[in-house]
Design an enzyme around this catalytic site. Structure first.
Site, PDB file in Angstrom:
ATOM      1  N   GLY A  27      -1.455  32.156  36.169  1.00 59.34           N
ATOM      2  CA  GLY A  27      -1.471  33.376  35.380  1.00 59.34           C
ATOM      3  C   GLY A  27      -2.107  33.173  34.021  1.00 59.34           C
ATOM      4  O   GLY A  27      -2.804  32.196  33.766  1.00 59.34           O
ATOM      5  N   GLY A  32     -12.705  32.572  33.321  1.00 59.82           N
ATOM      6  CA  GLY A  32     -12.893  31.468  34.249  1.00 59.82           C
ATOM      7  C   GLY A  32     -12.165  31.691  35.559  1.00 59.82           C
ATOM      8  O   GLY A  32     -12.701  31.444  36.642  1.00 59.82           O
ATOM      9  N   HIS A  33     -10.915  32.145  35.476  1.00 62.57           N
ATOM     10  CA  HIS A  33     -10.171  32.462  36.703  1.00 62.57           C
ATOM     11  C   HIS A  33     -10.863  33.572  37.493  1.00 62.57           C
ATOM     12  O   HIS A  33     -10.986  33.495  38.728  1.00 62.57           O
ATOM     13  CB  HIS A  33      -8.754  32.950  36.361  1.00 62.57           C
ATOM     14  CG  HIS A  33      -7.878  31.925  35.725  1.00 62.57           C
ATOM     15  ND1 HIS A  33      -7.453  32.018  34.423  1.00 62.57           N
ATOM     16  CD2 HIS A  33      -7.315  30.790  36.223  1.00 62.57           C
ATOM     17  CE1 HIS A  33      -6.669  30.999  34.133  1.00 62.57           C
ATOM     18  NE2 HIS A  33      -6.570  30.235  35.213  1.00 62.57           N
ATOM     19  N   LYS A 148     -13.643  23.278  38.070  1.00 63.37           N
ATOM     20  CA  LYS A 148     -13.937  21.913  37.644  1.00 63.37           C
ATOM     21  C   LYS A 148     -13.448  21.617  36.229  1.00 63.37           C
ATOM     22  O   LYS A 148     -13.487  20.460  35.810  1.00 63.37           O
ATOM     23  CB  LYS A 148     -15.442  21.656  37.709  1.00 63.37           C
ATOM     24  CG  LYS A 148     -15.968  21.309  39.081  1.00 63.37           C
ATOM     25  CD  LYS A 148     -17.414  20.844  38.944  1.00 63.37           C
ATOM     26  CE  LYS A 148     -18.032  20.514  40.281  1.00 63.37           C
ATOM     27  NZ  LYS A 148     -19.443  20.079  40.109  1.00 63.37           N
ATOM     28  N   LYS A 149     -13.002  22.629  35.498  1.00 60.94           N
ATOM     29  CA  LYS A 149     -12.473  22.333  34.171  1.00 60.94           C
ATOM     30  C   LYS A 149     -11.322  21.354  34.285  1.00 60.94           C
ATOM     31  O   LYS A 149     -11.160  20.458  33.467  1.00 60.94           O
ATOM     32  CB  LYS A 149     -12.031  23.636  33.488  1.00 60.94           C
ATOM     33  CG  LYS A 149     -11.995  23.552  31.966  1.00 60.94           C
ATOM     34  CD  LYS A 149     -10.692  23.049  31.414  1.00 60.94           C
ATOM     35  CE  LYS A 149      -9.599  24.066  31.562  1.00 60.94           C
ATOM     36  NZ  LYS A 149      -8.327  23.584  30.907  1.00 60.94           N
ATOM     37  N   GLN A 153      -7.728  17.144  38.669  1.00 58.22           N
ATOM     38  CA  GLN A 153      -6.929  17.936  39.613  1.00 58.22           C
ATOM     39  C   GLN A 153      -7.753  18.305  40.833  1.00 58.22           C
ATOM     40  O   GLN A 153      -7.273  18.220  41.973  1.00 58.22           O
ATOM     41  CB  GLN A 153      -6.424  19.197  38.920  1.00 58.22           C
ATOM     42  CG  GLN A 153      -5.720  20.178  39.840  1.00 58.22           C
ATOM     43  CD  GLN A 153      -5.232  21.398  39.096  1.00 58.22           C
ATOM     44  OE1 GLN A 153      -4.187  21.343  38.457  1.00 58.22           O
ATOM     45  NE2 GLN A 153      -5.979  22.493  39.153  1.00 58.22           N
ATOM     46  N   LEU A 184     -13.141  27.630  28.676  1.00 57.02           N
ATOM     47  CA  LEU A 184     -12.085  28.630  28.751  1.00 57.02           C
ATOM     48  C   LEU A 184     -10.818  28.003  29.334  1.00 57.02           C
ATOM     49  O   LEU A 184     -10.861  27.257  30.304  1.00 57.02           O
ATOM     50  CB  LEU A 184     -12.538  29.803  29.620  1.00 57.02           C
ATOM     51  CG  LEU A 184     -13.771  30.571  29.133  1.00 57.02           C
ATOM     52  CD1 LEU A 184     -14.006  31.796  30.011  1.00 57.02           C
ATOM     53  CD2 LEU A 184     -13.649  30.973  27.669  1.00 57.02           C
ATOM     54  N   SER A 185      -9.697  28.320  28.726  1.00 57.96           N
ATOM     55  CA  SER A 185      -8.414  27.757  29.135  1.00 57.96           C
ATOM     56  C   SER A 185      -7.313  28.721  28.747  1.00 57.96           C
ATOM     57  O   SER A 185      -7.387  29.381  27.696  1.00 57.96           O
ATOM     58  CB  SER A 185      -8.179  26.408  28.440  1.00 57.96           C
ATOM     59  OG  SER A 185      -6.840  25.972  28.612  1.00 57.96           O
TER      60      SER A 185
END
Length: 283
Positions: A27, A32-33, A148-149, A153, A184-185
């Site tokens: 969420g 980016g999402h 890829k950010k 993971q 973006l994060s």
């Protein structure tokens, strides 16, 4: 967009489909999402996103309780992007009993970098992703898209799918950046105005490290000294870096003399004020 809160509702919604394309999230969505959702859409016959803040991947001192939850804005963005089904389970739905069975990833990949500074993080990630895969893709398989950010993971999940022979294609989405280069994060929302202006220094430090690494490799100079120099330069700006390093893309091990351009990635994690940011740059 159909919103499924329970596993039974989700399975009813997905019953007519054979190849879901899935984007798992926690969420507090950003562009980016949404780019991952748009990337996923042509890869399946139904596009599914999930929103679940996974307690298992947070250390006791980390921000599980304060992690931003922006439900209404998230739903609006997903619907605008063409998401068909949103799976948003409550914690009691996904973990009706304590999750004592867990996925332990390969320590050679999971216990370095992020795993070194956040012990147990990738066990929590792998366990929840495996469970979400079972919920969303378990009946038929399908495609899952990861950004890829979160480079390490992505590699851990890709290896997990391969080793368990899951019928799931893992697709990578490129890192989306603001105009000044900041990745973006969701945690960027923690940054104050001055911190936001300074935050781009992390991506700039990775670019400088990569450029200097290639130059040193071309001349035969001592590349390993570049990483401590990069850490010192970031500390001088008021950051608290965990790591700035160059690794092989394939396994995140230190590169050898045979690993050249096109096989390397510079990765960094550092705290600016109270916010921990990560980024990477393939080169």
């Amino acid at each position: 967009m159909l919103i499924a809160r329970t596993l039974a509702d989700l399975r009813d919604a997905l019953a007519p489909y054979r190849h879901p394309a899935f984007v798992p999230t926690m969420g507090n969505l950003h562009d980016g999402h949404i780019a991952l959702v748009r990337q996923a859409k042509p890869l399946g016959d139904v596009t599914v996103a999930s929103i679940f803040v996974n307690r298992l991947q947070f250390l006791p001192h980390e921000d599980f309780d304060s992690y931003p939850r922006t439900w209404e804005a998230d739903c609006a963005q997903l619907q605008a992007a063409g998401c068909d089904v949103l799976f948003a389970p409550r914690e009691t739905d996904l973990y009706p009993r304590p999750q004592t069975f867990k996925v332990q990833p390969d320590p050679a990949l999971a216990d370095l970098l992020e795993g070194q500074f956040r012990p147990g993080f990738f066990t929590g990630v792998s366990t929840v992703v495996m469970k979400l895969f079972a919920c969303v893709l378990g009946a038929t398989g399908g495609t899952a898209v990861f950004g890829k950010k979160d480079y390490q993971q992505w590699l851990v999940i890709r290896q997990m799918v391969e080793q368990f022979a899951l019928p799931i294609a893992i697709v990578a989405g490129e890192t989306r950046r603001a105009a000044d280069g900041l990745a973006l994060s969701s945690r960027n929302s923690y940054l104050g105005l001055e911190e936001r202006q300074e935050a781009v220094a992390l991506s700039q430090a990775l670019r400088q490290l990569a450029d200097r690494w290639l130059a040193a490799q071309a001349t035969g100079a001592g590349a390993p000294a570049l990483e401590p120099q990069a850490l010192d330069a970031l500390r001088a700006r008021g950051w608290q870096p965990d790591y700035l390093t160059v690794r092989r893309r394939s396994d995140l091990q230190p590169p050898t003399a045979d690993d050249g351009p096109g096989t390397l990635v510079a990765l960094g994690a550092a705290r600016l004020g109270g916010t921990r940011l990560i980024d990477n740059l393939e080169f």
